[in-house]
Design an enzyme around this catalytic site. Structure first.
Site, PDB file in Angstrom:
ATOM      1  N   CYS A 267       0.841  -1.190   0.000  1.00 31.68           N
ATOM      2  CA  CYS A 267       0.000   0.000   0.000  1.00 31.68           C
ATOM      3  C   CYS A 267       0.881   1.247   0.000  1.00 31.68           C
ATOM      4  O   CYS A 267       2.095   1.165   0.106  1.00 31.68           O
ATOM      5  CB  CYS A 267      -0.889   0.004   1.231  1.00 31.68           C
ATOM      6  SG  CYS A 267      -1.691  -1.562   1.573  1.00 31.68           S
TER       7      CYS A 267
ATOM      8  N   ARG B 245       2.546   0.979  -7.044  1.00 28.82           N
ATOM      9  CA  ARG B 245       2.750  -0.052  -6.026  1.00 28.82           C
ATOM     10  C   ARG B 245       1.634  -1.087  -6.017  1.00 28.82           C
ATOM     11  O   ARG B 245       1.786  -2.157  -5.455  1.00 28.82           O
ATOM     12  CB  ARG B 245       2.870   0.597  -4.643  1.00 28.82           C
ATOM     13  CG  ARG B 245       4.116   1.432  -4.483  1.00 28.82           C
ATOM     14  CD  ARG B 245       4.117   2.177  -3.172  1.00 28.82           C
ATOM     15  NE  ARG B 245       4.252   1.299  -2.029  1.00 28.82           N
ATOM     16  CZ  ARG B 245       5.395   0.950  -1.484  1.00 28.82           C
ATOM     17  NH1 ARG B 245       6.529   1.409  -1.984  1.00 28.82           N
ATOM     18  NH2 ARG B 245       5.450   0.169  -0.434  1.00 28.82           N
TER      19      ARG B 245
ATOM     20  N   TRP C  79      -4.114  -1.933  -0.683  1.00 25.01           N
ATOM     21  CA  TRP C  79      -4.123  -3.229  -1.360  1.00 25.01           C
ATOM     22  C   TRP C  79      -4.753  -4.211  -0.402  1.00 25.01           C
ATOM     23  O   TRP C  79      -4.233  -4.465   0.679  1.00 25.01           O
ATOM     24  CB  TRP C  79      -2.695  -3.636  -1.727  1.00 25.01           C
ATOM     25  CG  TRP C  79      -2.585  -4.844  -2.594  1.00 25.01           C
ATOM     26  CD1 TRP C  79      -2.709  -4.903  -3.939  1.00 25.01           C
ATOM     27  CD2 TRP C  79      -2.275  -6.181  -2.168  1.00 25.01           C
ATOM     28  NE1 TRP C  79      -2.508  -6.185  -4.389  1.00 25.01           N
ATOM     29  CE2 TRP C  79      -2.239  -6.992  -3.316  1.00 25.01           C
ATOM     30  CE3 TRP C  79      -2.026  -6.772  -0.925  1.00 25.01           C
ATOM     31  CZ2 TRP C  79      -1.971  -8.362  -3.268  1.00 25.01           C
ATOM     32  CZ3 TRP C  79      -1.769  -8.134  -0.870  1.00 25.01           C
ATOM     33  CH2 TRP C  79      -1.735  -8.908  -2.041  1.00 25.01           C
TER      34      TRP C  79
ATOM     35  N   ASN D 242       0.146   0.474   6.503  1.00 25.59           N
ATOM     36  CA  ASN D 242       0.654  -0.580   5.622  1.00 25.59           C
ATOM     37  C   ASN D 242       1.095  -1.740   6.491  1.00 25.59           C
ATOM     38  O   ASN D 242       1.714  -1.528   7.534  1.00 25.59           O
ATOM     39  CB  ASN D 242       1.862  -0.100   4.809  1.00 25.59           C
ATOM     40  CG  ASN D 242       1.491   0.963   3.794  1.00 25.59           C
ATOM     41  OD1 ASN D 242       0.324   1.216   3.531  1.00 25.59           O
ATOM     42  ND2 ASN D 242       2.505   1.585   3.222  1.00 25.59           N
ATOM     43  N   GLY D 243       0.847  -2.970   6.037  1.00 19.80           N
ATOM     44  CA  GLY D 243       1.254  -4.145   6.798  1.00 19.80           C
ATOM     45  C   GLY D 243       0.065  -4.989   7.186  1.00 19.80           C
ATOM     46  O   GLY D 243      -1.054  -4.805   6.695  1.00 19.80           O
TER      47      GLY D 243
ATOM     48  N   GLU E  76      12.285 -16.751 -15.418  1.00 18.54           N
ATOM     49  CA  GLU E  76      11.970 -15.318 -15.365  1.00 18.54           C
ATOM     50  C   GLU E  76      11.053 -14.918 -16.517  1.00 18.54           C
ATOM     51  O   GLU E  76      10.117 -14.134 -16.331  1.00 18.54           O
ATOM     52  CB  GLU E  76      13.263 -14.507 -15.387  1.00 18.54           C
ATOM     53  CG  GLU E  76      13.076 -13.001 -15.495  1.00 18.54           C
ATOM     54  CD  GLU E  76      12.289 -12.379 -14.356  1.00 18.54           C
ATOM     55  OE1 GLU E  76      11.883 -11.216 -14.503  1.00 18.54           O
ATOM     56  OE2 GLU E  76      12.063 -13.054 -13.319  1.00 18.54           O
TER      57      GLU E  76
ATOM     58  N   LYS F  41       7.369 -13.233 -16.238  1.00 20.90           N
ATOM     59  CA  LYS F  41       7.010 -11.970 -16.883  1.00 20.90           C
ATOM     60  C   LYS F  41       5.723 -12.114 -17.681  1.00 20.90           C
ATOM     61  O   LYS F  41       4.844 -11.262 -17.640  1.00 20.90           O
ATOM     62  CB  LYS F  41       8.137 -11.501 -17.821  1.00 20.90           C
ATOM     63  CG  LYS F  41       9.293 -10.864 -17.133  1.00 20.90           C
ATOM     64  CD  LYS F  41       8.885  -9.531 -16.530  1.00 20.90           C
ATOM     65  CE  LYS F  41       9.807  -9.183 -15.386  1.00 20.90           C
ATOM     66  NZ  LYS F  41       9.581  -9.936 -14.157  1.00 20.90           N
TER      67      LYS F  41
ATOM     68  N   GLU G 177       2.688 -12.529 -15.314  1.00 18.32           N
ATOM     69  CA  GLU G 177       2.436 -11.305 -14.547  1.00 18.32           C
ATOM     70  C   GLU G 177       1.686 -10.263 -15.361  1.00 18.32           C
ATOM     71  O   GLU G 177       0.738  -9.644 -14.880  1.00 18.32           O
ATOM     72  CB  GLU G 177       3.767 -10.679 -14.099  1.00 18.32           C
ATOM     73  CG  GLU G 177       4.427 -11.306 -12.898  1.00 18.32           C
ATOM     74  CD  GLU G 177       5.697 -10.577 -12.534  1.00 18.32           C
ATOM     75  OE1 GLU G 177       5.887 -10.275 -11.352  1.00 18.32           O
ATOM     76  OE2 GLU G 177       6.528 -10.316 -13.423  1.00 18.32           O
TER      77      GLU G 177
ATOM     78  N   HIS H  76      10.384 -36.358 -18.572  1.00 17.16           N
ATOM     79  CA  HIS H  76       9.943 -36.849 -17.269  1.00 17.16           C
ATOM     80  C   HIS H  76       8.562 -36.316 -16.892  1.00 17.16           C
ATOM     81  O   HIS H  76       8.238 -36.222 -15.702  1.00 17.16           O
ATOM     82  CB  HIS H  76      10.971 -36.480 -16.197  1.00 17.16           C
ATOM     83  CG  HIS H  76      12.307 -37.102 -16.417  1.00 17.16           C
ATOM     84  ND1 HIS H  76      12.540 -38.439 -16.248  1.00 17.16           N
ATOM     85  CD2 HIS H  76      13.482 -36.563 -16.832  1.00 17.16           C
ATOM     86  CE1 HIS H  76      13.803 -38.714 -16.537  1.00 17.16           C
ATOM     87  NE2 HIS H  76      14.402 -37.587 -16.893  1.00 17.16           N
TER      88      HIS H  76
ATOM     89  N   LYS I  50       3.990  -3.669  -6.289  1.00 16.89           N
ATOM     90  CA  LYS I  50       5.408  -3.523  -6.597  1.00 16.89           C
ATOM     91  C   LYS I  50       6.297  -4.005  -5.462  1.00 16.89           C
ATOM     92  O   LYS I  50       7.175  -4.833  -5.649  1.00 16.89           O
ATOM     93  CB  LYS I  50       5.717  -2.047  -6.908  1.00 16.89           C
ATOM     94  CG  LYS I  50       7.172  -1.782  -7.265  1.00 16.89           C
ATOM     95  CD  LYS I  50       7.568  -2.474  -8.550  1.00 16.89           C
ATOM     96  CE  LYS I  50       8.977  -2.156  -8.953  1.00 16.89           C
ATOM     97  NZ  LYS I  50       9.394  -2.937 -10.128  1.00 16.89           N
TER      98      LYS I  50
END
Length: 605
Positions: free
Chosen positions: A2, A27, A75, A101-102, A482, A486, A489, A505, A600
């Protein structure tokens, strides 16, 4: 995750707070709110809204004036996105306002006790508990009321508090979630991120965990949650407000992808030592004697930072011949790992505030381990907690998905690997070879970016896929991971990454024309092995996009990447796949800079 913004001074506060919230939109959030007052006011005025900052701005009345205020982008954790759950939160008498925040771990127990005492809650959030605890305190000073409330709190927080009876100040506190003070000319700011401050001041004070502060228009003081004074000194932020502008690009992600050549040049600048074919890493504080005592390197990160750590571990093993591996910090901190005094632990975080990484660092320090940090943000929590470290100098990264910071982090690992290697058994000639390769990187990145139109056309084709498979061997596998991250996301297409050697396998069962495979095929000693994997996919009518140093006959399409040294090739091979993810998301109409459900800087568990 947040965002917090606060101001006290003589200016009209609402426009300043709204501007600050807009700076923090990257964020990730789902609602926003603002509360204001002034020295002559008799109460607090608040506006909140589910949605974007623009939705909040549309609700702010014209006569919404004051000189002191706090604001927030939320958030959702406790309670769905809604007007009621948006911050700030007020007590029953509308005297106390809190942004937070938290996560408060014991919020349910505290809520039940408060309800039993007759408190009526207006939201489902954990944050409202803090508001009522402060309101019920009878201490004479606001600082003591906040301190008393925090004694009951278990969990993480970065908070800012306004009180109608103490409207000449804002009280803030930190435990696991960033709080930064901004020092102006007879005015003070507070925020969770310097992005909200740099257009007004570059003089900042970053609070430590367990630290509080009181800010007034012309002064600030810092102290612990126990009441002891601390002497937090201001520092100068190296980034300017223009660094957060879009610079003519349509999105921040596009801008940041195209900043990578300059960013890599910055991380290399002043660090290469041609005389001894090595590098200078001034913040490392690791002399040759201590470096030779290192028997293992353990790298900890989350998400993209973890993938950069995987590449870094391989480079350290190849160049320094020290056993090295990477692990998600979120797993490491909970598995009661054996902490070895001969192991060098490296914590990786773009923001320097990633909670799981920070918690792992704190646990390692508690057990006497040596911890280095590789971070982008100067003065961040991990940078301060670590014994030493390396800044990656990528510059501000606003888009939620990381691109240039990932690349700069892998280059920083190459520098660390070269440094350790030259202290140990890496020859002068190999040192020169790696240095020459590092110097080539910016120009080679520019070559890749110049082929954007070609990759854009490929993205149009792959945007129709419902799922994609990414494969690579050894050096190529972290790149595949990665690239897979990407894509998922930013485009929301399901993607998986596997070592190419693992195809037979299990994953071969997935291969069909509707499942495209992206194969990382570097021109190294595993080239023929990788080509054999392409044969297996093609034999089952799979569609293949190869990222390689030369055209691949079995691939339907090949993105040809400039060749560097084998050890450094992974740094370059991810660049075109960033563009592929970007243009795939663009073709699908996604919100590229603010993907759904993501934030973020992940400062909660």
């Amino acid at each position: 995750m947040c965002g917090i913004v606060g101001y006290i001074g003589k200016r009209d506060v609402a426009p300043l707070l709204l501007e600050g919230l807009q700076r923090l939109e990257y964020r990730g959030y789902d609602s926003a709110g603002v509360v204001i007052t002034s020295p002559k006011a008799t109460g607090l005025k608040m506006v909140k809204a589910k949605g974007r900052v623009r939705d909040l701005e549309a609700r702010v009345p014209k006569r919404f004036t004051g000189t002191t205020g706090i604001a927030h982008t939320r958030w959702a954790t406790h309670g769905a996105p809604s007007d009621e759950n948006a911050h700030p939160h007020l007590d029953g008498e509308n005297k106390v306002a809190v942004v937070h925040n938290g996560i408060i771990d014991n919020a349910s127990d505290l809520r039940a006790k408060l309800i039993a005492d007759g408190v009526e809650f207006r939201s489902e959030t954990d944050t409202e508990v803090i508001t009522h605890l402060i309101a019920r305190s009878t201490a004479e000073k606001l600082e003591d009321r906040v301190r008393e409330a925090l004694r009951h709190i278990e969990g993480t927080y970065g908070i800012a508090v306004l009180h109608a009876d103490f409207n000449d100040r804002i009280v803030v506190a930190r435990n696991g979630s960033p709080v930064v003070l901004g020092i102006g000319e007879k005015e003070m700011f507070v925020a969770s991120d310097v992005a909200a401050l740099v257009s007004h001041t570059r003089q900042v004070v970053t609070l430590d965990d367990g630290e509080m502060a009181t800010i007034k228009a012309d002064d600030y003081r810092t102290y612990t949650t126990e009441g002891s004074r601390t002497s937090a000194e201001p520092t100068t932020v190296e980034w300017e407000a223009e660094s957060y502008d879009m610079g003519g690009h349509d999105t921040y992600m596009h801008k940041e992808i195209f900043e990578q050549a300059d960013a890599v040049d910055r991380v290399l600048r002043g660090r290469i030592d041609d005389r001894f074919s090595t590098v200078h890493l001034g913040g490392l504080n690791l002399d040759a004697h201590d470096a030779r005592k290192v028997r293992r390197v353990k790298i900890l990160g989350c998400g993209t930072s973890y993938h950069a750590g995987m590449i870094g571990a391989q480079m350290i093993e190849e160049l320094a011949r020290i056993p090295a591996d990477a692990e998600p910090a979120s797993e490491f901190r909970y598995r009661n790992a054996v902490v070895d005094p001969d192991t060098l632990y490296v914590a990786v975080s773009q923001s320097g505030e990633t909670y799981d990484v920070l918690a792992a660092v704190q646990e390692l320090k508690r057990k006497g381990a040596r911890v280095f940090g590789i971070v982008n943000v100067v003065g961040s929590a991990i940078a301060r907690e670590a014994d030493a470290g390396v800044y990656v100098h990528a510059g501000p990264e606003v888009c939620v998905v990381s691109t240039k910071c990932f690349t700069n982090t892998t280059v920083a690992f190459a520098l660390l690997a070269l440094h350790l290697g030259r202290i140990r058994d890496l020859s002068v000639s190999d040192g020169k070879r790696i240095i020459a390769g590092l110097r080539e990187l910016p120009a080679q990145i520019e070559q890749m970016l110049a082929r954007e139109d070609e990759i854009k056309k490929l993205a149009q084709e792959f945007a129709e896929a419902k799922s994609m498979l990414f494969i690579g061997r050894v050096r190529g596998y972290p790149v595949a991971r990665e690239a897979s991250l990407k894509l998922k996301e930013v485009s929301y297409i399901h993607a998986e990454a596997y070592p190419a050697s693992e195809l037979k396998h299990g994953p071969l069962a997935l291969i069909e024309p509707a499942l495209p495979t992206v194969a990382i095929v570097p021109d190294d000693d595993l080239l023929e092995k990788n080509r054999a994997a392409l044969e297996e996919i093609k034999a089952r009518s799979g569609k293949i996009l190869a990222v390689a140093h030369r055209e691949q006959e079995k691939a339907d399409h090949t993105i040809v990447v400039p060749k560097n040294e084998d050890e450094l090739d992974p740094i370059l091979m991810g660049i075109p796949l960033q563009l592929l993810a970007y243009h795939t998301a663009l073709a699908l109409g996604r919100d590229i800079d603010k993907p759904r459900n993501l934030a973020k800087s992940v400062t909660v568990e």
